[in-house]
Write a protein that holds these residues in place. Sequence first.
Motif, mmCIF file in Angstrom:
data_model
loop_
_atom_site.group_PDB
_atom_site.id
_atom_site.type_symbol
_atom_site.label_atom_id
_atom_site.label_comp_id
_atom_site.label_asym_id
_atom_site.label_seq_id
_atom_site.Cartn_x
_atom_site.Cartn_y
_atom_site.Cartn_z
ATOM 1 N N GLU A 37 -9.975 22.257 44.172
ATOM 2 C CA GLU A 37 -8.904 21.276 44.080
ATOM 3 C C GLU A 37 -8.733 20.670 42.689
ATOM 4 N N GLY A 38 -9.725 20.835 41.830
ATOM 5 C CA GLY A 38 -9.696 20.184 40.527
ATOM 6 C C GLY A 38 -10.557 18.933 40.539
ATOM 7 N N ASP A 39 -10.887 18.454 39.355
ATOM 8 C CA ASP A 39 -11.783 17.313 39.212
ATOM 9 C C ASP A 39 -11.087 16.227 38.395
ATOM 10 N N TYR A 47 -19.887 17.061 33.002
ATOM 11 C CA TYR A 47 -20.102 16.934 34.442
ATOM 12 C C TYR A 47 -18.902 17.354 35.273
ATOM 13 N N ARG A 48 -17.909 17.965 34.648
ATOM 14 C CA ARG A 48 -16.756 18.430 35.404
ATOM 15 C C ARG A 48 -17.186 19.438 36.477
ATOM 16 N N TYR A 49 -16.692 19.227 37.683
ATOM 17 C CA TYR A 49 -16.917 20.066 38.854
ATOM 18 C C TYR A 49 -18.324 19.909 39.448
ATOM 19 N N TRP A 50 -19.192 19.090 38.852
ATOM 20 C CA TRP A 50 -20.535 18.913 39.400
ATOM 21 C C TRP A 50 -20.484 17.998 40.629
ATOM 22 N N THR A 51 -21.431 18.170 41.544
ATOM 23 C CA THR A 51 -21.584 17.244 42.651
ATOM 24 C C THR A 51 -22.117 15.915 42.123
ATOM 25 N N VAL A 52 -21.908 14.863 42.889
ATOM 26 C CA VAL A 52 -22.458 13.558 42.507
ATOM 27 C C VAL A 52 -23.973 13.645 42.394
#
Length: 216
Positions: A37-39, A47-52
Amino acid sequence: MVDEQAGPTEWGSTVGVGPWVGPWPQDPRYDPRLLAEGDRRNVVDRYRYWTVEAVVADLDRRRHDFHVAIENFGHDLNIGTVVRTANAFLAAEVHVIGRRRWNRRGAMVTDRYQHLRHHPDVAGLLDHARGAGLAVVAVDNGPGAVPLETAELPRRCVLLFGEEGPGLTAEARAGADLTVSISQFGSTRSLNAGVAAGIAMHGWVRQHADLTGGDH
């Protein structure tokens, strides 16, 4: 999976990145939903697309030795700003003293990446600091305070702030190992609590942070 996806705009303009283009990475740090979906979160590009969870784990690897504590006996609206700033300067933890509930809007979701701890009273914070080997540094412009600009801040410490208006309680001032003040030159008696916290945190960073490692 994360549940933090921000809206299409932030700060009044589109931020972040769209869906991943090309084969998806196999690294488990990446979140499939964000890849699809995009970040649009307010995070740095690394940290783009990384999980929390992956972001927090990486931050934990690099966290600084200072903590931040703020008294919250009257629902101080500055706590969100303090949390957001603590995240920016990579504080070990933020301690909220007094009321457990606080307005999280000002934190801009950074509370999901920042360790938070609650203490019902000042005594609880002081006991925790002693047990953890942390010096308590009160930030207050009262008598006997050392100018922050010339003070040597302990590397392992808790920067302790009072709430907006009344400032630090007498118990907090009495329990501090060191009290520092922020030099002011205008007509106002005090600084906004959130602003003061940011200045003090940056003071610690100037003295102790590694500015050569490429992580800042």
